[in-house]
Design an enzyme around this catalytic site. Structure first.
Site, PDB file in Angstrom:
ATOM      1  N   ASP A   1       0.581   3.695   6.003  1.00  0.00           N
ATOM      2  CA  ASP A   1       0.855   3.345   4.610  1.00  0.00           C
ATOM      3  C   ASP A   1       0.572   4.514   3.667  1.00  0.00           C
ATOM      4  O   ASP A   1       1.472   5.079   3.062  1.00  0.00           O
ATOM      5  CB  ASP A   1      -0.029   2.166   4.194  1.00  0.00           C
ATOM      6  CG  ASP A   1       0.537   0.838   4.682  1.00  0.00           C
ATOM      7  OD1 ASP A   1       1.723   0.795   5.011  1.00  0.00           O
ATOM      8  OD2 ASP A   1      -0.215  -0.141   4.724  1.00  0.00           O
TER       9      ASP A   1
ATOM     10  N   LYS B   1      10.715  -5.212   9.295  1.00  0.00           N
ATOM     11  CA  LYS B   1       9.610  -5.115   8.335  1.00  0.00           C
ATOM     12  C   LYS B   1       8.436  -4.452   9.064  1.00  0.00           C
ATOM     13  O   LYS B   1       8.214  -4.721  10.237  1.00  0.00           O
ATOM     14  CB  LYS B   1       9.186  -6.505   7.879  1.00  0.00           C
ATOM     15  CG  LYS B   1      10.195  -7.167   6.958  1.00  0.00           C
ATOM     16  CD  LYS B   1       9.647  -8.451   6.409  1.00  0.00           C
ATOM     17  CE  LYS B   1      10.603  -9.025   5.370  1.00  0.00           C
ATOM     18  NZ  LYS B   1      10.076 -10.215   4.721  1.00  0.00           N
TER      19      LYS B   1
ATOM     20  N   GLN C   1       0.775  -1.244   0.000  1.00  0.00           N
ATOM     21  CA  GLN C   1       0.000   0.000   0.000  1.00  0.00           C
ATOM     22  C   GLN C   1       0.812   1.303   0.000  1.00  0.00           C
ATOM     23  O   GLN C   1       0.474   2.249  -0.704  1.00  0.00           O
ATOM     24  CB  GLN C   1      -0.963   0.015   1.193  1.00  0.00           C
ATOM     25  CG  GLN C   1      -1.891   1.198   1.173  1.00  0.00           C
ATOM     26  CD  GLN C   1      -2.839   1.305   2.344  1.00  0.00           C
ATOM     27  OE1 GLN C   1      -3.470   2.315   2.530  1.00  0.00           O
ATOM     28  NE2 GLN C   1      -2.973   0.264   3.144  1.00  0.00           N
TER      29      GLN C   1
ATOM     30  N   TYR D   1       4.248  -3.057   8.801  1.00  0.00           N
ATOM     31  CA  TYR D   1       2.947  -2.856   8.155  1.00  0.00           C
ATOM     32  C   TYR D   1       2.219  -1.703   8.856  1.00  0.00           C
ATOM     33  O   TYR D   1       2.611  -1.267   9.943  1.00  0.00           O
ATOM     34  CB  TYR D   1       2.103  -4.124   8.227  1.00  0.00           C
ATOM     35  CG  TYR D   1       2.515  -5.185   7.223  1.00  0.00           C
ATOM     36  CD1 TYR D   1       2.185  -5.051   5.877  1.00  0.00           C
ATOM     37  CD2 TYR D   1       3.224  -6.301   7.624  1.00  0.00           C
ATOM     38  CE1 TYR D   1       2.557  -6.018   4.952  1.00  0.00           C
ATOM     39  CE2 TYR D   1       3.597  -7.274   6.695  1.00  0.00           C
ATOM     40  CZ  TYR D   1       3.256  -7.129   5.359  1.00  0.00           C
ATOM     41  OH  TYR D   1       3.628  -8.077   4.447  1.00  0.00           O
TER      42      TYR D   1
ATOM     43  N   GLY E   1      -8.361  23.764  19.936  1.00  0.00           N
ATOM     44  CA  GLY E   1      -8.777  24.547  21.097  1.00  0.00           C
ATOM     45  C   GLY E   1     -10.286  24.707  21.225  1.00  0.00           C
ATOM     46  O   GLY E   1     -10.768  25.313  22.182  1.00  0.00           O
TER      47      GLY E   1
ATOM     48  N   ASN F   1       9.393   0.152  -1.928  1.00  0.00           N
ATOM     49  CA  ASN F   1       9.115  -0.016  -0.496  1.00  0.00           C
ATOM     50  C   ASN F   1       9.309  -1.471  -0.094  1.00  0.00           C
ATOM     51  O   ASN F   1       8.489  -2.056   0.607  1.00  0.00           O
ATOM     52  CB  ASN F   1       7.714   0.490  -0.115  1.00  0.00           C
ATOM     53  CG  ASN F   1       6.591  -0.337  -0.699  1.00  0.00           C
ATOM     54  OD1 ASN F   1       6.573  -0.610  -1.877  1.00  0.00           O
ATOM     55  ND2 ASN F   1       5.647  -0.740   0.140  1.00  0.00           N
TER      56      ASN F   1
ATOM     57  N   ASP G   1      11.688 -10.591 -13.788  1.00  0.00           N
ATOM     58  CA  ASP G   1      12.319 -11.290 -12.663  1.00  0.00           C
ATOM     59  C   ASP G   1      13.625 -10.566 -12.370  1.00  0.00           C
ATOM     60  O   ASP G   1      14.587 -10.666 -13.127  1.00  0.00           O
ATOM     61  CB  ASP G   1      12.566 -12.756 -13.031  1.00  0.00           C
ATOM     62  CG  ASP G   1      13.223 -13.527 -11.890  1.00  0.00           C
ATOM     63  OD1 ASP G   1      13.659 -12.879 -10.909  1.00  0.00           O
ATOM     64  OD2 ASP G   1      13.306 -14.765 -11.990  1.00  0.00           O
TER      65      ASP G   1
HETATM   66  N1  COA Z   1      11.549 -10.363  -9.197  1.00  0.00           N
HETATM   67  C1  COA Z   1      12.174 -11.157  -8.325  1.00  0.00           C
HETATM   68  N2  COA Z   1      12.145 -10.951  -6.994  1.00  0.00           N
HETATM   69  C2  COA Z   1      11.414  -9.913  -6.558  1.00  0.00           C
HETATM   70  C3  COA Z   1      10.718  -9.046  -7.416  1.00  0.00           C
HETATM   71  C4  COA Z   1      10.818  -9.308  -8.812  1.00  0.00           C
HETATM   72  N3  COA Z   1      10.201  -8.542  -9.708  1.00  0.00           N
HETATM   73  N4  COA Z   1      10.078  -8.113  -6.680  1.00  0.00           N
HETATM   74  C5  COA Z   1      10.369  -8.379  -5.395  1.00  0.00           C
HETATM   75  N5  COA Z   1      11.166  -9.448  -5.313  1.00  0.00           N
HETATM   76  C6  COA Z   1      11.732 -10.068  -4.122  1.00  0.00           C
HETATM   77  C7  COA Z   1      12.645  -9.119  -3.360  1.00  0.00           C
HETATM   78  O1  COA Z   1      13.893  -9.049  -4.008  1.00  0.00           O
HETATM   79  C8  COA Z   1      12.701  -9.794  -2.018  1.00  0.00           C
HETATM   80  O2  COA Z   1      13.614 -10.869  -2.059  1.00  0.00           O
HETATM   81  P1  COA Z   1      14.842 -11.076  -1.024  1.00  0.00           P
HETATM   82  O3  COA Z   1      14.291 -10.856   0.343  1.00  0.00           O
HETATM   83  O4  COA Z   1      15.247 -12.474  -1.305  1.00  0.00           O
HETATM   84  O5  COA Z   1      15.888 -10.095  -1.339  1.00  0.00           O
HETATM   85  C9  COA Z   1      11.322 -10.425  -1.902  1.00  0.00           C
HETATM   86  O6  COA Z   1      10.726 -10.342  -3.198  1.00  0.00           O
HETATM   87  C10 COA Z   1      10.330  -9.881  -0.922  1.00  0.00           C
HETATM   88  O7  COA Z   1      10.467  -8.524  -0.649  1.00  0.00           O
HETATM   89  P2  COA Z   1       9.975  -7.960   0.778  1.00  0.00           P
HETATM   90  O8  COA Z   1       9.928  -6.496   0.667  1.00  0.00           O
HETATM   91  O9  COA Z   1      10.849  -8.518   1.863  1.00  0.00           O
HETATM   92  O10 COA Z   1       8.489  -8.535   0.901  1.00  0.00           O
HETATM   93  P3  COA Z   1       7.723  -9.157   2.150  1.00  0.00           P
HETATM   94  O11 COA Z   1       6.401  -9.583   1.628  1.00  0.00           O
HETATM   95  O12 COA Z   1       8.506 -10.178   2.852  1.00  0.00           O
HETATM   96  O13 COA Z   1       7.543  -7.911   3.153  1.00  0.00           O
HETATM   97  C11 COA Z   1       6.788  -5.730   3.794  1.00  0.00           C
HETATM   98  C12 COA Z   1       6.525  -6.977   2.957  1.00  0.00           C
HETATM   99  C13 COA Z   1       5.746  -4.694   3.419  1.00  0.00           C
HETATM  100  C14 COA Z   1       6.674  -6.058   5.273  1.00  0.00           C
HETATM  101  C15 COA Z   1       8.208  -5.198   3.489  1.00  0.00           C
HETATM  102  O14 COA Z   1       8.340  -5.032   2.101  1.00  0.00           O
HETATM  103  C16 COA Z   1       8.531  -3.892   4.180  1.00  0.00           C
HETATM  104  O15 COA Z   1       8.796  -3.842   5.376  1.00  0.00           O
HETATM  105  N6  COA Z   1       8.548  -2.770   3.420  1.00  0.00           N
HETATM  106  C17 COA Z   1       8.935  -1.477   3.904  1.00  0.00           C
HETATM  107  C18 COA Z   1       7.865  -0.855   4.725  1.00  0.00           C
HETATM  108  C19 COA Z   1       6.560  -0.758   4.012  1.00  0.00           C
HETATM  109  O16 COA Z   1       6.434  -0.191   2.958  1.00  0.00           O
HETATM  110  N7  COA Z   1       5.531  -1.288   4.665  1.00  0.00           N
HETATM  111  C20 COA Z   1       4.174  -1.075   4.282  1.00  0.00           C
HETATM  112  C21 COA Z   1       3.705  -1.920   3.228  1.00  0.00           C
HETATM  113  S1  COA Z   1       2.086  -1.381   2.830  1.00  0.00           S
END
Ligand code: COA
Length: 480
Positions: free
Chosen positions: A220, A188, A69, A190, A300, A148, A125
């Site tokens: 978000d 991480k 988001q 949310y 206020g 993000n 990818d």
């Molecule tokens: N091709 C291949 N791999 C891809 C890709 C693509 N096009 N797009 C994403 N990925 C991979 C990333 O490289 C990552 O891999 P790695 O950990 O092996 O390096 C993986 O997908 C997952 O990314 P991640 O961001 O860790 O996703 P998650 O689902 O585990 O975590 C969040 C989600 C939101 C918790 C995390 O992204 C986060 O903390 N973001 C920052 C704060 C934020 O924006 N939070 C609010 C979200 S609304």
């Protein structure tokens, strides 16, 4: 990169150059002298009618590496403003929200469609060698990269800021993270984590209840909005400096920024009780930290949520009522308490503070006789600030929001028409560009060809390599 024929390479280079030129129109500080107004070097005011001189962010190309988001909120807004937003998604998977909270079988969820309007989607990818090569080309072609991911994920793809700068020194790299540098920077995060860590939850809810998260997605979407401001500021600075920069918005910081009135109150506590909190009037002592204030007004002018006619059956039959000092006399007349205008216990704002509960209970006896819309109509005529508690159903059906483009209906090839929130920021010379969200990989070929300049044989080679298609799916089924 696989070997290519010389002619194709030359063609590709020209196309890539052309697309790069298009993407960085903002560089156009060097406009032909004839177009510049005498002296100040700026273009002459357009002679085109309002709304027909292009959109605010025309010419800005965004490599959108966002998901869920926070990031998508930012890039959707930039797309509404006219930027060409190219959303990069994992082949066969895409943004995880495509499949979350699904209401129509087989169609992208509203969670996704309402956060990714007006964008183009390319599947790449990012861990595939060919995919990395395409990404590098995108980096060279775009003005802004927005992401993000969890901390470190972009670096693990090889897209460190240093590497990006080598490829494109003008690139602005904008990130949302949960926390800024410090003890939690690797976490991480949310939405609700951010609401809790940013001071919103501890100050939301009722004094005698637990901390509460709020429905508005201040962690978000709120941080996405902050990021959008950072990006356009960096684009503006780039006009002078010629170089990009990093833009970082931590969700904790964004929430705290939105909850700043509570940090204000924290400091005021050192100098005495918070007299506008109903807790004060009830004689309950304050602790060391800003307390939860229920529905007390944050400013206020005391306010509270009051029941209206029909509240027994309608959970939203309420109104927010503010006892603004200048209209106190009108309020007293309206609720049948004209004597309060001169009664020393009620006549002045300080005298009223310890009696707010009694005052609002009395006003509620009046609001209970009216619907929330009747209260609104009557009070507005008297300049008394009130607000009906509007349900999402009422907002979805409100004609004035449709008329202004704040609520927009768009059509979608697999789910049919749906409502989305259009651009809440209205620019008089830049009409919002609100279109449906893209299907997964819908624009892969188009972007490879027209933006990145790959030839047809090269695209076929890319597809065969598995860099843009899911391993188990044929290329054609990608967008289905
Ligand atoms: N091709 C291949 N791999 C891809 C890709 C693509 N096009 N797009 C994403 N990925 C991979 C990333 O490289 C990552 O891999 P790695 O950990 O092996 O390096 C993986 O997908 C997952 O990314 P991640 O961001 O860790 O996703 P998650 O689902 O585990 O975590 C969040 C989600 C939101 C918790 C995390 O992204 C986060 O903390 N973001 C920052 C704060 C934020 O924006 N939070 C609010 C979200 S609304």
């Amino acid at each position: 990169m696989a070997p290519r024929k010389k002619a194709a390479k030359a063609k590709t280079k020209t196309a890539a150059k052309e697309s790069a030129r298009k993407a960085v129109k903002l560089k156009a500080a060097k406009k032909p002298a004839a177009k510049a107004a005498a002296g100040n070097g700026l273009p002459r005011p357009s002679s085109k009618p309002w709304g027909q001189a292009g959109r605010a962010l025309d010419g800005v190309r965004i490599l959108d590496f966002t998901h869920v988001q926070s990031g998508p909120t930012c890039t959707q807004l930039l797309a509404y403003m006219g930027a060409d937003v190219i959303k990069v998604e994992r082949p066969g998977v895409g943004d995880i929200t495509r499949g979350q909270l699904r209401d129509v079988k087989g169609a992208d969820s509203l969670y996704f469609t309402m956060l990714n309007g007006s964008k183009r989607s390319i599947t790449i990818d990012s861990k595939h060698p060919k995919g990395k090569e395409i990404l590098d080309r995108l980096v060279k072609t775009c003005d802004v990269l927005v992401e993000n991911f969890a901390p470190g994920a972009l670096d693990r793809m090889g897209l460190t800021f240093e590497n990006i700068r080598k490829l494109n020194p003008r690139m602005i790299v904008a990130s949302v993270k949960g926390f800024g540098p410090g003890p939690y920077e690797d976490c991480k995060v949310y939405e609700n984590v951010a609401q809790c860590a940013g001071g919103s939850a501890s100050t939301t809810g009722f004094r005698d209840g637990p901390p509460l998260v709020t429905a508005a997605q201040i962690g978000d979407s709120g941080t996405g909005l902050h990021l959008a401001l950072g990006i356009v500021s960096a684009l503006y600075q780039r006009l002078r400096t010629g170089r990009g920069q990093r833009v970082l918005c931590a969700m904790q910081d964004g929430v705290l920024n939105l909850a700043r009135v509570k940090l204000r109150d924290q400091q005021r506590l050192q100098h005495g009780p918070l007299t506008e909190y109903s807790q004060y009037g009830e004689g309950i002592p304050f602790g060391k930290a800003t307390p939860r204030a229920g529905n007390d007004s944050g400013g206020g002018q005391p306010g509270w949520i009051l029941k209206c006619k029909g509240w027994e059956d309608d959970p939203d039959a309420y109104v927010y009522f503010i006892t603004q000092a200048p209209v106190w006399g009108a309020i007293c007349d309206l609720i049948g308490k004209p004597e309060w205008k001169t009664d020393p216990d009620f006549a002045t704002p300080p005298a009223r503070l310890p009696r707010l509960r009694q005052i609002f209970n009395t006003i509620e006896q009046w609001t209970l006789t009216k619907t929330k819309f009747e209260v609104m109509e009557i009070c507005n005529k008297l300049d008394i600030p009130v607000g009906p508690i509007l349900s999402m159903k009422e907002l979805a059906e409100e004609p004035s929001l449709r008329a202004t483009g704040t609520v927009v209906e768009v059509d979608h090839p697999t789910r049919g028409p749906y409502l989305t929130v259009g651009n809440p920021i209205k620019l008089s010379d830049s009409p919002a560009d609100v279109r449906r969200s893209p299907l997964l990989g819908e624009h892969t070929d188009e972007i490879l060809r027209r933006v990145l300049g790959y030839s047809a044989p090269e695209i076929a080679e890319i597809r065969a390599s598995g860099a843009v298609t899911a391993p188990d799916k044929p290329a054609k089924a990608e967008a289905a």
